[in-house]
Design an enzyme around this catalytic site. Sequence first.
Site, PDB file in Angstrom:
ATOM      1  N   PRO A   1     -32.725  42.727 -68.192  1.00  0.00           N
ATOM      2  CA  PRO A   1     -33.455  41.128 -67.353  1.00  0.00           C
ATOM      3  C   PRO A   1     -34.454  41.946 -66.240  1.00  0.00           C
ATOM      4  O   PRO A   1     -35.131  41.556 -65.860  1.00  0.00           O
ATOM      5  CB  PRO A   1     -32.449  40.260 -66.908  1.00  0.00           C
ATOM      6  CG  PRO A   1     -31.435  41.156 -68.064  1.00  0.00           C
ATOM      7  CD  PRO A   1     -31.743  42.259 -68.511  1.00  0.00           C
TER       8      PRO A   1
ATOM      9  N   GLU B   1     -23.220  46.001 -70.239  1.00  0.00           N
ATOM     10  CA  GLU B   1     -23.848  45.711 -69.053  1.00  0.00           C
ATOM     11  C   GLU B   1     -24.893  46.740 -69.100  1.00  0.00           C
ATOM     12  O   GLU B   1     -25.545  46.262 -67.628  1.00  0.00           O
ATOM     13  CB  GLU B   1     -22.526  46.123 -67.617  1.00  0.00           C
ATOM     14  CG  GLU B   1     -21.418  45.218 -68.183  1.00  0.00           C
ATOM     15  CD  GLU B   1     -21.603  43.722 -67.944  1.00  0.00           C
ATOM     16  OE1 GLU B   1     -20.794  42.954 -68.824  1.00  0.00           O
ATOM     17  OE2 GLU B   1     -22.478  42.849 -67.054  1.00  0.00           O
TER      18      GLU B   1
ATOM     19  N   ARG C   1     -47.136  42.223 -85.966  1.00  0.00           N
ATOM     20  CA  ARG C   1     -48.478  40.903 -86.446  1.00  0.00           C
ATOM     21  C   ARG C   1     -50.416  41.729 -86.045  1.00  0.00           C
ATOM     22  O   ARG C   1     -51.549  40.410 -86.257  1.00  0.00           O
ATOM     23  CB  ARG C   1     -48.439  39.791 -85.994  1.00  0.00           C
ATOM     24  CG  ARG C   1     -48.437  39.548 -85.220  1.00  0.00           C
ATOM     25  CD  ARG C   1     -48.099  38.428 -84.074  1.00  0.00           C
ATOM     26  NE  ARG C   1     -48.587  36.617 -84.432  1.00  0.00           N
ATOM     27  CZ  ARG C   1     -49.274  36.223 -84.754  1.00  0.00           C
ATOM     28  NH1 ARG C   1     -50.625  36.791 -83.144  1.00  0.00           N
ATOM     29  NH2 ARG C   1     -49.967  35.313 -85.291  1.00  0.00           N
TER      30      ARG C   1
ATOM     31  N   ASP D   1     -57.048  34.262 -82.027  1.00  0.00           N
ATOM     32  CA  ASP D   1     -58.081  33.958 -81.665  1.00  0.00           C
ATOM     33  C   ASP D   1     -58.110  33.049 -79.937  1.00  0.00           C
ATOM     34  O   ASP D   1     -57.939  33.198 -79.290  1.00  0.00           O
ATOM     35  CB  ASP D   1     -60.030  33.997 -82.350  1.00  0.00           C
ATOM     36  CG  ASP D   1     -59.523  35.045 -82.868  1.00  0.00           C
ATOM     37  OD1 ASP D   1     -60.364  35.080 -83.960  1.00  0.00           O
ATOM     38  OD2 ASP D   1     -58.972  36.306 -82.689  1.00  0.00           O
TER      39      ASP D   1
HETATM   40  N1  LIG Z   1     -34.453  38.584 -70.745  1.00  0.00           N
HETATM   41  C1  LIG Z   1     -34.426  39.901 -71.297  1.00  0.00           C
HETATM   42  O1  LIG Z   1     -35.004  40.477 -72.618  1.00  0.00           O
HETATM   43  C2  LIG Z   1     -32.880  40.480 -72.232  1.00  0.00           C
HETATM   44  C3  LIG Z   1     -33.100  41.849 -71.837  1.00  0.00           C
HETATM   45  C4  LIG Z   1     -31.438  42.229 -72.626  1.00  0.00           C
HETATM   46  C5  LIG Z   1     -30.840  41.680 -71.897  1.00  0.00           C
HETATM   47  N2  LIG Z   1     -29.231  42.198 -72.327  1.00  0.00           N
HETATM   48  C6  LIG Z   1     -29.036  43.088 -72.728  1.00  0.00           C
HETATM   49  C7  LIG Z   1     -29.168  44.138 -71.447  1.00  0.00           C
HETATM   50  C8  LIG Z   1     -29.828  45.352 -70.874  1.00  0.00           C
HETATM   51  C9  LIG Z   1     -30.305  46.160 -69.733  1.00  0.00           C
HETATM   52  C10 LIG Z   1     -29.421  45.415 -68.706  1.00  0.00           C
HETATM   53  C11 LIG Z   1     -28.334  44.817 -69.064  1.00  0.00           C
HETATM   54  C12 LIG Z   1     -28.610  43.455 -70.044  1.00  0.00           C
HETATM   55  N3  LIG Z   1     -27.325  42.729 -70.339  1.00  0.00           N
HETATM   56  C13 LIG Z   1     -26.346  43.300 -70.828  1.00  0.00           C
HETATM   57  C14 LIG Z   1     -25.126  41.320 -71.131  1.00  0.00           C
HETATM   58  O2  LIG Z   1     -24.809  41.002 -69.572  1.00  0.00           O
HETATM   59  C15 LIG Z   1     -26.747  40.845 -68.717  1.00  0.00           C
HETATM   60  C16 LIG Z   1     -26.975  41.585 -69.038  1.00  0.00           C
HETATM   61  N4  LIG Z   1     -30.736  39.993 -71.859  1.00  0.00           N
HETATM   62  C17 LIG Z   1     -32.174  40.029 -71.391  1.00  0.00           C
END
Ligand SMILES: NC(=O)c1ccc(NCc2ccccc2N2CCOCC2)nc1
Length: 247
Positions: free
Chosen positions: A89, A116, A154, A169
């Site tokens: 995230p 986490e 793709r 396109d």
């Molecule tokens: N938006 C995205 O691309 C996206 C990607 C992964 C993801 N989660 C795995 C994750 C991966 C890395 C760090 C934290 C976390 N999380 C673990 C679970 O708790 C929340 C944070 N969430 C959303």
Amino acid sequence: MRIDVVSLFPDFVRQSAAIGVVGRAQQRELLQVETWNPRDFATDNYRTVDGRPFGGGPGMVMLIDPLRAALAAIREAAPEPVHVIYLSPQGARLTQKKVEALAGMPRIALICGRYEGVDERLIEHEVDEELSIGDYVLSGGELGAAVIIDAVGRLQEGALNDAQSAQQDSFSDGLLDCPHYTRPVHHDVWGGVPEVLLSGDHAAIRRWRRKQSLGRTWLRRPDLLTQRALDDESRALLDEFRREYTR
Ligand SMILES: NC(=O)c1ccc(NCc2ccccc2N2CCOCC2)nc1
């Protein structure tokens, strides 16, 4: 193009990449997707891949060494240099422009975090790019990996047939797509189809579709319009759409 994925749920990644256009691209060897489970690189008897967070707090953090060992094995598996991406995230938002850049690379590796997330030192020393597929929280990075595999797969030369790449396109020039219709020409509940599409006048159809794409982008995603200059013809079509819309 080769994509190596580090994930505690390799089956999910492998199976999602085995279907449809991407699955066919793999069969045609336009794309190769390999999965690596950090648990196979854990050195203790319990195959531990997570640890308690320093500083306390809830949840666990993925350990450095199983991930580092998996990445070393990935690098070892083929000669080309690997562009390492971490799905999180906290990453930069994935866009079609970024997808096109990734699709041109010989190799990428995708690290899927669970718990986490992963120890920050792994990100600092091994990750080239942190990417997010959108502003929402998932339980793991695997869905992000599947999205990248699909969007990039793709685009591999030969993956799409002519019809599909034509569809591509209409999106790839940064506008939303126009409406699509098929039989029946008159639906007994939902009515007819725009006349121009039945006219056989291909220039008029092209014009109508372009105008619809521009108009829809203006209505639904005006932010996409600010990111791209419009040529005179497009500007005129959009003005026409706007005049008709506000009438
Ligand atoms: N938006 C995205 O691309 C996206 C990607 C992964 C993801 N989660 C795995 C994750 C991966 C890395 C760090 C934290 C976390 N999380 C673990 C679970 O708790 C929340 C944070 N969430 C959303």
